[in-house]
Each structure stands twice: as C-alpha cells, then as structure tokens.
Write a protein that holds these residues in place. Structure first.
Motif, mmCIF file in Angstrom:
data_model
loop_
_atom_site.group_PDB
_atom_site.id
_atom_site.type_symbol
_atom_site.label_atom_id
_atom_site.label_comp_id
_atom_site.label_asym_id
_atom_site.label_seq_id
_atom_site.Cartn_x
_atom_site.Cartn_y
_atom_site.Cartn_z
ATOM 1 N N THR A 49 0.842 -1.206 0.000
ATOM 2 C CA THR A 49 0.000 0.000 0.000
ATOM 3 C C THR A 49 0.876 1.254 0.000
ATOM 4 O O THR A 49 0.586 2.216 -0.715
ATOM 5 C CB THR A 49 -0.950 -0.033 1.221
ATOM 6 O OG1 THR A 49 -1.625 -1.295 1.222
ATOM 7 C CG2 THR A 49 -1.973 1.081 1.171
ATOM 8 N N ASP A 85 -4.462 -3.521 -5.272
ATOM 9 C CA ASP A 85 -3.713 -3.774 -4.030
ATOM 10 C C ASP A 85 -4.300 -5.004 -3.345
ATOM 11 O O ASP A 85 -5.375 -4.953 -2.751
ATOM 12 C CB ASP A 85 -3.856 -2.525 -3.128
ATOM 13 C CG ASP A 85 -3.052 -2.622 -1.843
ATOM 14 O OD1 ASP A 85 -2.460 -3.688 -1.574
ATOM 15 O OD2 ASP A 85 -3.015 -1.615 -1.102
ATOM 16 N N SER A 87 -4.087 -7.211 -0.487
ATOM 17 C CA SER A 87 -3.503 -7.326 0.844
ATOM 18 C C SER A 87 -3.473 -8.779 1.283
ATOM 19 O O SER A 87 -4.474 -9.492 1.190
ATOM 20 C CB SER A 87 -4.317 -6.503 1.832
ATOM 21 O OG SER A 87 -3.835 -6.753 3.114
HETATM 22 MG MG LIG Z 1 -1.811 -2.876 2.444
#
Ligand SMILES: [Mg+2]
Ligand SMILES: Nc1nc2c(ncn2[C@@H]2O[C@H](COP(=O)(O)OP(=O)(O)OP(=O)(O)O)[C@@H](O)[C@H]2O)c(=O)[nH]1
Length: 248
Positions: A49, A85, A87
């Motif tokens: 991030t 993104d 995660s």
């Molecule tokens: Mg992240």
C-alpha cells in the motif's frame, strides 16, 4: 564556399531535429491508449500500500478517478493502469485467485529486511508463478525497505529466492528493482520504482494483443465457476429450507 557550407549545415541539422521531434510526437499521439491491470502482491506488511501511495505521489497529475476499493487508476505514458492492491492481510488465497485472470502483469513486493520470512515469500511466489492464470505473465519484483540497515540487496534476493530457476520454470519475464516507500527518502528511490513500472508496462506492450486475448479468456473462465456455483448454492439453500420444513 567553406563559409556557405558552415551556414547550411546547422540549419539542415536543426530541420532534421525538428522533423524527428515532430515524428516522435506524432507517433506518441497515434499510439493507442492501452488498458493494463497490474496486481500488487506480496506477504503482509511488505509495503504494498505504501508503494502504491508513493507511485501516486510521484505521478500526482496522472492519477485518474476510480470507484473501486483497493484499486488505483493511473495514466503512465500511453497506458491506463489499474493497480490492484491485494492485501495478504485478508489471508485468503481465494481472494487473490479471483483476480489472477484480470492481470496483464504482477508487481510482487518483498520486505528485503525480513530474512526470517524469505522462505515463505519464496513459497508464495513459487505458487503464484505456477498458477495457470499467472504463469508466463511478466513480473516486477520490488525489493522494498532498502533504507533498513539489514536489507538484502537485489542480487542477494535473487539467490535467496532461486529466482532464475523460478522464472525460467514458469516462463515469466522478470525484473528486480530496489525500492523504498518512505517519503522522506531521496528522489532516486522513486526513480527505481517508476523505472520498474515502465519496464513492466513496455514488456506488456510488446505482447499486448496476445496478453489481452488471454486476459479476456482468463477473466471469463474465472467468472464461470462462480456463475455455475450460484444455482448450486440456490439449490442448497432451497433444500435446506425444505429440510428445515420437514424437521418441523
Ligand atoms: Mg496494504
Ligand atoms: N522503513 C521502511 N518502512 C516501510 C517501507 N515501506 C513500507 N514501510 C512500512 O511498513 C509497514 C507496512 O506497510 P504497508 O504499506 O501497510 O504494507 P502492506 O504490504 O500494504 O501490508 P498489508 O496490507 O497488511 O499486507 C508500515 O509501517 C510502513 O510505513 C520502506 O520502504 N521502508
């Protein structure tokens, strides 16, 4: 005669420079805008991030509006780039896998200072590259957190991850760049990130039509099981209700 030649040559040179400048501008205008999806992946806490934020900061005038969470839309050269993104905090391979088909390329982020988790990173990268919807797609490795004193250098990471073997087995073009997503650092750190991003985009561009056809097919295949699942889930829910009714 000599004087005349000296006067003519620079003006010819200028004209040639002007023409070639116009030609490259014309080429840039004529080149189509290419839409590219890149998955940003890696173990948790590696800086995915932060790196996306850093890319956004450096290309601030090129960020496009988006409504999707975890997605950043950027204009880089002749590309419209979606950075997704992913995660690892979600801790679900399933969630990751749902995006594989959409990817033209991968950005895999490593915490270069976390030697203890290097084996896990190697395994994760191995599984990822071997996946049929990823295998053969280009890969940019960002050796992040280079500002830390104990960070491994890219050449050490190549050894640690047996990277050469890994990418050869899966026929993926690969490049590794050092990076640091810490804002306070020198500009050269963001230069390597952008250099890597541009390499990835231009590698995708070389094979764009083939990759796009594959992405289109893979995205369809990826949705198919979910669509087949839906009626099955509905039947399950229906029979459960019936079961409950019978039990009553
Ligand atoms: Mg992240
Ligand atoms: N020193 C240093 N710290 C970094 C760097 N990049 C990220 N961090 C820090 O590492 C931590 C995790 O960064 P994130 O960007 O949230 O990592 P992530 O990979 O997105 O984490 P998940 O979303 O949980 O998977 C934060 O405290 C960041 O400030 C870096 O290059 N150097």
């Amino acid at each position: 005669m000599k004087v005349q030649r000296l006067e003519v040559l620079p003006s010819l040179q200028n004209m040639f420079q002007l023409l070639s400048h116009c030609w490259s501008r014309l080429q840039a205008i004529q080149e189509p805008i290419r839409k590219v999806t890149l998955l940003v992946m890696g173990l948790d806490n590696t800086g995915k991030t932060s790196l996306i934020t850093e890319i956004q900061r450096v290309l601030s005038c090129e960020v496009l509006p988006t409504t999707k969470p975890n997605q950043t839309e950027l204009r880089v050269d002749q590309f419209e780039v979606s950075l997704v993104d992913l995660s690892r905090g979600q801790r679900s391979w399933g969630t990751w896998r749902n995006h594989y088909g959409d990817a033209h390329g991968i950005i895999f982020v490593l915490d270069s200072s976390n030697v203890l988790r290097m084996e896990e990173a190697k395994r994760t990268l191995g599984h990822l590259l071997a996946h049929p919807r990823i295998s053969g797609k280009p890969l940019l490795l960002l050796a992040n957190k280079q500002d830390k004193v104990d960070a491994l250098l890219p050449c050490e990471l190549i050894e640690c991850l047996s990277l050469e073997k890994l990418v050869n087995e899966n026929k993926s073009l690969c490049r590794i760049e050092p990076s640091s997503a810490t804002k306070s650092l020198h500009k050269s750190q963001s230069r390597t990130i952008l250099q890597g991003l541009r390499w990835l985009l231009h590698t995708i561009a070389i094979n764009y039509s083939v990759l796009s056809a594959r992405v289109q097919q893979d995205s369809l295949d990826q949705k198919a099981p979910r669509e087949q699942e839906a009626p099955r889930r509905a039947t399950r829910a229906h029979s459960q209700t019936r079961g409950e009714r019978f039990a009553l």
